[in-house]
Design a protein around this motif. Structure first.
Motif, PDB file in Angstrom:
ATOM      1  N   ASP A 189       5.746  -6.590   3.406  1.00 55.36           N
ATOM      2  CA  ASP A 189       5.104  -5.362   3.876  1.00 55.36           C
ATOM      3  C   ASP A 189       3.704  -5.654   4.421  1.00 55.36           C
ATOM      4  OD1 ASP A 189       4.766  -2.335   3.909  1.00 55.36           O
ATOM      5  OD2 ASP A 189       3.031  -3.026   2.746  1.00 55.36           O
ATOM      6  N   GLU A 190       3.353  -5.012   5.541  1.00 61.29           N
ATOM      7  CA  GLU A 190       2.088  -5.381   6.199  1.00 61.29           C
ATOM      8  C   GLU A 190       0.840  -5.016   5.395  1.00 61.29           C
ATOM      9  OE1 GLU A 190       0.335  -3.375   9.761  1.00 61.29           O
ATOM     10  OE2 GLU A 190       2.297  -2.483  10.002  1.00 61.29           O
ATOM     11  N   PHE A 191       0.866  -3.883   4.670  1.00 59.05           N
ATOM     12  CA  PHE A 191      -0.349  -3.529   3.923  1.00 59.05           C
ATOM     13  C   PHE A 191      -0.451  -4.333   2.628  1.00 59.05           C
ATOM     14  CE2 PHE A 191       0.277   0.585   6.309  1.00 59.05           C
ATOM     15  CZ  PHE A 191      -0.638   0.236   7.292  1.00 59.05           C
ATOM     16  N   LYS A 192       0.700  -4.581   2.010  1.00 57.15           N
ATOM     17  CA  LYS A 192       0.707  -5.421   0.798  1.00 57.15           C
ATOM     18  C   LYS A 192       0.162  -6.813   1.158  1.00 57.15           C
ATOM     19  CE  LYS A 192       1.560  -6.668  -3.262  1.00 57.15           C
ATOM     20  NZ  LYS A 192       0.686  -6.168  -4.285  1.00 57.15           N
ATOM     21  N   SER A 193       0.607  -7.346   2.287  1.00 60.85           N
ATOM     22  CA  SER A 193       0.142  -8.663   2.731  1.00 60.85           C
ATOM     23  C   SER A 193      -1.344  -8.635   3.059  1.00 60.85           C
ATOM     24  CB  SER A 193       0.900  -9.097   3.986  1.00 60.85           C
ATOM     25  OG  SER A 193       2.230  -9.372   3.663  1.00 60.85           O
ATOM     26  N   LEU A 194      -1.734  -7.610   3.814  1.00 62.80           N
ATOM     27  CA  LEU A 194      -3.145  -7.475   4.226  1.00 62.80           C
ATOM     28  C   LEU A 194      -4.057  -7.507   2.998  1.00 62.80           C
ATOM     29  CD1 LEU A 194      -5.235  -6.607   6.452  1.00 62.80           C
ATOM     30  CD2 LEU A 194      -4.519  -4.259   6.087  1.00 62.80           C
ATOM     31  N   GLY A 197      -4.101 -10.946   1.040  1.00 64.46           N
ATOM     32  CA  GLY A 197      -4.954 -11.930   1.714  1.00 64.46           C
ATOM     33  C   GLY A 197      -6.420 -11.590   1.537  1.00 64.46           C
ATOM     34  N   LEU A 198      -6.758 -10.329   1.739  1.00 69.42           N
ATOM     35  CA  LEU A 198      -8.167  -9.925   1.660  1.00 69.42           C
ATOM     36  C   LEU A 198      -8.710 -10.085   0.233  1.00 69.42           C
ATOM     37  CD1 LEU A 198     -10.760  -8.642   2.739  1.00 69.42           C
ATOM     38  CD2 LEU A 198      -9.718  -6.388   2.444  1.00 69.42           C
ATOM     39  N   ASN A 199      -7.981  -9.559  -0.743  1.00 72.01           N
ATOM     40  CA  ASN A 199      -8.483  -9.637  -2.127  1.00 72.01           C
ATOM     41  C   ASN A 199      -8.638 -11.080  -2.586  1.00 72.01           C
ATOM     42  OD1 ASN A 199      -8.719  -6.881  -2.393  1.00 72.01           O
ATOM     43  ND2 ASN A 199      -6.637  -6.618  -3.176  1.00 72.01           N
ATOM     44  N   HIS A 251      -7.253   3.319   0.986  1.00 68.49           N
ATOM     45  CA  HIS A 251      -8.119   3.494  -0.178  1.00 68.49           C
ATOM     46  C   HIS A 251      -7.617   2.501  -1.231  1.00 68.49           C
ATOM     47  CE1 HIS A 251      -9.346   6.296  -3.757  1.00 68.49           C
ATOM     48  NE2 HIS A 251     -10.063   5.202  -3.705  1.00 68.49           N
ATOM     49  N   VAL A 252      -8.418   1.470  -1.494  1.00 67.28           N
ATOM     50  CA  VAL A 252      -7.974   0.411  -2.402  1.00 67.28           C
ATOM     51  C   VAL A 252      -8.634   0.639  -3.765  1.00 67.28           C
ATOM     52  CG1 VAL A 252      -7.722  -2.081  -2.700  1.00 67.28           C
ATOM     53  CG2 VAL A 252      -7.828  -1.112  -0.400  1.00 67.28           C
ATOM     54  N   LYS A 253      -7.797   1.028  -4.732  1.00 67.02           N
ATOM     55  CA  LYS A 253      -8.352   1.434  -6.040  1.00 67.02           C
ATOM     56  C   LYS A 253      -8.500   0.243  -6.965  1.00 67.02           C
ATOM     57  CE  LYS A 253      -5.944   5.633  -5.062  1.00 67.02           C
ATOM     58  NZ  LYS A 253      -4.732   6.405  -5.233  1.00 67.02           N
ATOM     59  N   ASP A 254      -7.507  -0.607  -6.999  1.00 62.91           N
ATOM     60  CA  ASP A 254      -7.601  -1.867  -7.732  1.00 62.91           C
ATOM     61  C   ASP A 254      -6.575  -2.835  -7.167  1.00 62.91           C
ATOM     62  OD1 ASP A 254      -5.090  -1.521  -9.150  1.00 62.91           O
ATOM     63  OD2 ASP A 254      -6.134  -0.039 -10.393  1.00 62.91           O
ATOM     64  N   GLU A 255      -6.414  -3.961  -7.842  1.00 63.89           N
ATOM     65  CA  GLU A 255      -5.551  -5.039  -7.332  1.00 63.89           C
ATOM     66  C   GLU A 255      -4.152  -4.555  -6.925  1.00 63.89           C
ATOM     67  OE1 GLU A 255      -6.811  -8.630  -8.013  1.00 63.89           O
ATOM     68  OE2 GLU A 255      -5.426  -8.866  -6.332  1.00 63.89           O
ATOM     69  N   ASN A 256      -3.575  -3.663  -7.721  1.00 60.91           N
ATOM     70  CA  ASN A 256      -2.180  -3.274  -7.466  1.00 60.91           C
ATOM     71  C   ASN A 256      -2.021  -1.820  -7.060  1.00 60.91           C
ATOM     72  OD1 ASN A 256      -1.125  -5.851  -8.333  1.00 60.91           O
ATOM     73  ND2 ASN A 256      -1.823  -5.216 -10.375  1.00 60.91           N
ATOM     74  N   GLN A 423       2.014 -16.885  -8.812  1.00 59.92           N
ATOM     75  CA  GLN A 423       1.500 -15.679  -9.460  1.00 59.92           C
ATOM     76  C   GLN A 423       2.030 -14.408  -8.810  1.00 59.92           C
ATOM     77  OE1 GLN A 423      -2.772 -16.092  -7.742  1.00 59.92           O
ATOM     78  NE2 GLN A 423      -2.706 -14.098  -8.711  1.00 59.92           N
ATOM     79  N   TYR A 424       2.489 -14.526  -7.556  1.00 57.60           N
ATOM     80  CA  TYR A 424       3.000 -13.345  -6.868  1.00 57.60           C
ATOM     81  C   TYR A 424       4.526 -13.254  -6.926  1.00 57.60           C
ATOM     82  CZ  TYR A 424      -1.662 -13.064  -4.826  1.00 57.60           C
ATOM     83  OH  TYR A 424      -3.008 -12.969  -4.631  1.00 57.60           O
ATOM     84  N   ASN A 425       5.144 -14.228  -7.597  1.00 52.72           N
ATOM     85  CA  ASN A 425       6.603 -14.285  -7.546  1.00 52.72           C
ATOM     86  C   ASN A 425       7.301 -13.070  -8.119  1.00 52.72           C
ATOM     87  OD1 ASN A 425       6.605 -16.556  -6.186  1.00 52.72           O
ATOM     88  ND2 ASN A 425       7.241 -17.916  -7.826  1.00 52.72           N
ATOM     89  N   ASN A 426       6.600 -12.358  -9.007  1.00 51.16           N
ATOM     90  CA  ASN A 426       7.256 -11.213  -9.635  1.00 51.16           C
ATOM     91  C   ASN A 426       7.126  -9.944  -8.828  1.00 51.16           C
ATOM     92  OD1 ASN A 426       7.933 -12.839 -11.738  1.00 51.16           O
ATOM     93  ND2 ASN A 426       5.997 -12.440 -12.816  1.00 51.16           N
TER      94      ASN A 426
END
Ligand SMILES: Nc1ncnc2c1ncn2[C@@H]1O[C@H](COP(=O)(O)OP(=O)(O)OP(=O)(O)O)[C@@H](O)[C@H]1O
Ligand SMILES: CC(C)(CO)[C@@H](O)C(=O)NCCC(=O)O
Length: 427
Positions: A189-194, A197-199, A251-256, A423-426
């Motif tokens: 997904d483009e926003f998940k990827s964005l 990468g940014l975080n 609006h990015v509230k936290d990591e997930n 770490q992202y495998n799940n």
């Protein structure tokens, strides 16, 4: 429906101050200026974000499992295709045939920094990690098919079975990759990827983000100033305004936890599209350079054009834009505007709109930090400074605009991480 009389503008552009009528006619001094400005900006950012550090949380790539597939990630957007290439150590390949292919792949990629008509490797953006180096390449999306052939020669393509990919093109070109190369596209997904990468870079790569000092009396007004983070404090929450072909506001509230709260169809491709429709300039960099020489008062209707001066009761100065491109509503004004005037008006119009959408959304969610990403801001110092000033002015200094060294690459980078980091495998 009124039609844009592009031919009319082009015919009458002969006697204008900025005479670039096509790539071939661009004078070498103009090209040098573009180059100087870009190099100056890149030079200032050179020392920023060169490594990935603090590995406690960011688990490294599993070096035993390298194959050619895992070295690439792509983000195919509406305008540009961004490619990540991870240069691992060749001894990581146990298979001799793969080792040889990897060497020839490296020779091919590093033999140049320009590929075909539109491909560029952003050398100053590459990032060293513990086990290798991440490289950043872009092509125009309309040339994505040539890009594949330029980067991967035949014998390499045959050994790539799958490429991780994000952006709209991961859907649009899926069939093409399967039919022509027998390559499967693994979609992210483009926003998940964005955000991945940014975080990751905000947390682990020193000085990924920077701001401009908006106090013009200070000497370093022109220089990007690296943001200094207190590692004990969270980087969240923040507003991310991604200015690609179109604009997405997250609006990015936290990591997930994030939400796409707004967007705008007036973005980077609007700029490029209208430059193309209204002028004889046909590259993004040239348009940026032209915009510096333009006088948008030949294009825009100003408060002074309406009031004859300032609108005193409401403090609107005479030189304030009342209506972008308003002067074009009178036919004879078309002749008075040069390509440079038009580029300037377009750049400011689109940047202002992005700034307003950003500011209003930051207010709406009570956020004091706005990050701007996307390739519309690629070496676009004029737009970045305008955004920094506007956000500061409207928010009375409460909200700060931050910019990013890896501008439009976070989607591709996040896809690379999601595909390779355990770490992202799940997710
Ligand atoms: N070399 C270039 N060639 C073309 N456009 C460029 C270039 N450099 C910067 N741009 C600008 O960057 C914009 C594309 O930005 P970006 O790559 O972030 O978006 P995208 O992924 O293509 O679009 P979207 O995410 O909306 O699908 C272009 O519309 C243009 O304004
Ligand atoms: C369609 C996407 C998400 C593709 O990246 C982007 O171009 C965008 O957010 N465009 C603006 C759409 C809107 O008006 O909200």
């Amino acid at each position: 429906m009124p039609t844009i009389n592009k031919a009319h503008i082009k015919r009458n552009s002969e006697d204008k101050s900025f005479k670039t009528t096509s790539n071939e006619h661009a004078s070498s001094s103009t090209n040098n200026e573009i180059l100087n400005e870009v190099i100056k900006h890149q030079y200032a950012l050179k020392s920023f974000a060169r490594t990935i550090e603090n590995y406690e949380d960011l688990i490294e790539l599993d070096t035993k499992q390298y194959n050619l597939d895992s070295l690439f990630a792509m983000d195919i957007g509406g305008s540009l295709c961004k490619i990540i290439f991870f240069e691992c150590k060749s001894e990581n390949f146990e298979n001799t045939e793969l080792k040889e292919l990897f060497k020839s792949l490296k020779n091919n990629i590093f033999s140049t920094e320009d590929y075909g008509f539109s491909g560029i490797r952003d050398r100053y953006k590459s990032i060293k990690t513990k086990t290798g180096c991440i490289h950043f390449i872009l092509f125009e999306t309309q040339r994505v098919k040539n890009a594949v052939e330029l980067l991967f020669q035949n014998d390499i393509i045959k050994n790539i079975k799958q490429i991780s990919c994000t952006g709209g093109g991961s859907y649009k070109f899926e069939e093409y990759f399967r039919e022509h190369y027998n390559i499967e596209i693994k979609k992210y997904d483009e926003f998940k990827s964005l955000l991945t990468g940014l975080n990751a870079l905000l947390k682990y790569s020193p000085n990924e983000s920077y701001h401009y000092n908006i106090d013009k009396t200070i000497n370093d007004f022109d220089k990007p100033i690296p943001d200094v983070y207190d590692n004990s404090k969270s980087i969240f929450p923040y507003l991310l305004v991604n200015v690609g072909s179109g604009v997405s506001v997250l609006h990015v509230k936290d990591e997930n936890n994030f939400e796409r709260v707004s967007g705008s169809g007036i973005g980077g491709a609007t700029f490029s599209g209208l430059v193309n429709a209204l002028t004889n300039i046909n590259s993004f960099d040239e348009a940026l350079q032209a915009s510096r020489k333009g006088n948008s008062a030949n294009v825009n209707m100003l408060v002074g054009d309406i009031y004859g001066g300032e609108y005193q009761s409401f403090n609107l100065p005479a030189n304030m834009v009342a209506s972008f491109f308003g002067k074009f509503s009178k036919n004879d004004s078309l002749d008075k505007a040069s390509d440079a005037d038009i580029c300037n008006a377009l750049l400011v119009m689109i940047t202002n709109n992005v700034g307003q959408v950003a500011y209003l959304n930051a207010m709406r969610y009570n956020l004091t930090k706005i990050y701007f990403s996307g390739n519309f801001l690629r070496s676009n110092v004029v737009a970045m400074k305008a955004l920094a000033n506007a956000i500061h002015f409207w928010s009375h200094g409460e909200i700060q605009a931050h910019f990013l060294k890896h501008e439009g690459y976070f989607g591709a980078l996040g896809t690379f991480f999601l595909n390779n980091l355990s770490q992202y495998n799940n997710i």
